[in-house]
Design a protein around this motif. Structure first.
Motif, PDB file in Angstrom:
ATOM      1  N   UNK A  24       0.922  -1.113  -0.133  1.00 63.59           N
ATOM      2  CA  UNK A  24      -0.065   0.014  -0.030  1.00 63.59           C
ATOM      3  C   UNK A  24       0.805   1.174   0.050  1.00 63.59           C
ATOM      4  N   UNK A  25       0.506   2.271  -0.810  1.00 58.38           N
ATOM      5  CA  UNK A  25       1.347   3.360  -1.002  1.00 58.38           C
ATOM      6  C   UNK A  25       1.379   4.158   0.535  1.00 58.38           C
ATOM      7  N   UNK A  29       2.564   2.371  10.202  1.00 59.49           N
ATOM      8  CA  UNK A  29       2.644   1.357  11.089  1.00 59.49           C
ATOM      9  C   UNK A  29       1.321   1.035  11.975  1.00 59.49           C
ATOM     10  N   UNK A  30       0.655   1.980  12.242  1.00 59.42           N
ATOM     11  CA  UNK A  30      -0.686   1.844  12.876  1.00 59.42           C
ATOM     12  C   UNK A  30      -1.502   1.012  12.160  1.00 59.42           C
ATOM     13  N   UNK A  82       9.045  -0.362   9.005  1.00 63.79           N
ATOM     14  CA  UNK A  82       7.822  -0.878   8.704  1.00 63.79           C
ATOM     15  C   UNK A  82       7.787  -2.048   7.717  1.00 63.79           C
ATOM     16  N   UNK A  83       8.816  -2.139   6.910  1.00 65.26           N
ATOM     17  CA  UNK A  83       8.928  -3.367   6.197  1.00 65.26           C
ATOM     18  C   UNK A  83       9.093  -4.770   6.825  1.00 65.26           C
ATOM     19  N   UNK A  84       9.496  -4.572   8.283  1.00 66.24           N
ATOM     20  CA  UNK A  84       9.717  -5.900   9.188  1.00 66.24           C
ATOM     21  C   UNK A  84       8.223  -6.201   9.923  1.00 66.24           C
ATOM     22  N   UNK A  85       7.290  -5.518   9.383  1.00 66.38           N
ATOM     23  CA  UNK A  85       5.831  -5.859  10.348  1.00 66.38           C
ATOM     24  C   UNK A  85       5.398  -7.168  10.410  1.00 66.38           C
ATOM     25  N   UNK A 104       8.823   1.954  21.423  1.00 61.39           N
ATOM     26  CA  UNK A 104       9.544   2.071  20.245  1.00 61.39           C
ATOM     27  C   UNK A 104      11.143   2.083  20.557  1.00 61.39           C
ATOM     28  N   UNK A 105      11.461   1.640  21.563  1.00 62.38           N
ATOM     29  CA  UNK A 105      12.935   2.073  21.968  1.00 62.38           C
ATOM     30  C   UNK A 105      13.908   1.021  21.015  1.00 62.38           C
ATOM     31  N   UNK A 106      14.994   1.604  21.099  1.00 61.77           N
ATOM     32  CA  UNK A 106      16.090   1.167  19.855  1.00 61.77           C
ATOM     33  C   UNK A 106      16.404  -0.120  20.188  1.00 61.77           C
ATOM     34  N   UNK A 107      16.642  -1.129  19.305  1.00 55.90           N
ATOM     35  CA  UNK A 107      16.881  -2.460  19.699  1.00 55.90           C
ATOM     36  C   UNK A 107      17.949  -3.007  18.765  1.00 55.90           C
TER      37      UNK A 107
END
Ligand SMILES: [Zn+2]
Length: 218
Positions: A24-25, A29-30, A82-85, A104-107
């Motif tokens: 979807x263009x 993330x929501x 978002x591509x790893x959803x 959303x903390x960095x990992x």
């Protein structure tokens, strides 16, 4: 051994829908919460909760049927990548508190990119080294964190960072130590981990907590 040895495998029909969804263009993330992929979320949640049966981060119980205390966790936050959803190795299940706190903390320390037919693609990291957080598909939790009741002690830098971003010692911080005395073997394990931890701040913090415990236990 990691908690998860076999990531979720999508059926061809689900895979097709996921590819359509991700193309979807105006994807955000929501959109993960969209009603039209409710069954896919359930498919993922049921798969991982059947394997792990507990929250990956705090090791406490999750709901066995309800969605309320069994959330699909995106280890690399979907708002960041978002591509790893729907990436199977980016998913596990966690309790509500860990889900909200980690958020959303960095990992991840490194995301690889490859160019194919002139297009740039990001690749999901393939090993434990790429992550600064304990990872359910790559790491053995017990190599990094020792937990006894509500006390979590780091055994590595990753363990320390995971305890920090998920605030795993939240109950001890908010309510103090449980007044039930620990057993001898629990105390032995805690002392062993404190002495072997590479985190001096954590070491002294837990020595103080144990002192309090002995005073309370009498
Ligand atoms: Zn949890």
């Amino acid at each position: 051994m990691p908690d998860i040895n076999q990531p979720v495998v999508y059926t061809p029909a689900i895979k097709k829908r996921i590819l359509g969804f991700l193309s979807k263009s105006d994807l955000k993330s929501s959109d993960w919460s969209d009603d039209d992929i409710k069954d896919i979320r359930k498919f993922i949640r049921d798969y991982y909760r059947n394997i792990t049966r507990k929250c990956f981060y705090c090791r406490k119980e999750i709901s066995l049927r309800s969605v309320d205390n069994c959330h699909v966790e995106h280890i690399i936050p979907k708002s960041e990548q978002i591509q790893f959803m729907f990436e199977p190795r980016n998913l596990c299940v966690v309790c509500s508190d860990c889900n909200i706190i980690k958020s959303k903390k960095e990992v991840s320390g490194q995301i690889e990119t490859v160019t194919k037919n002139g297009k740039l693609y990001t690749m999901y990291p393939r090993s434990s080294n790429a992550f600064i957080v304990v990872h359910p598909h790559f790491d053995n939790y017990d190599d990094h964190i020792h937990h006894c009741g509500d006390i979590y002690i780091s055994k590595s830098k990753k363990g320390s960072y995971t305890i920090h971003i998920c605030e795993l010692n939240r109950k001890v911080h908010e309510y103090g130590m449980d007044s039930n005395p620990l057993t001898q073997s629990e105390l032995f394990d805690i002392f062993h981990d404190i002495m072997n931890s590479d985190d001096v701040v954590q070491q002294s913090k837990y020595m103080n907590k144990l002192r309090e415990h002995f005073i309370k236990a009498g």
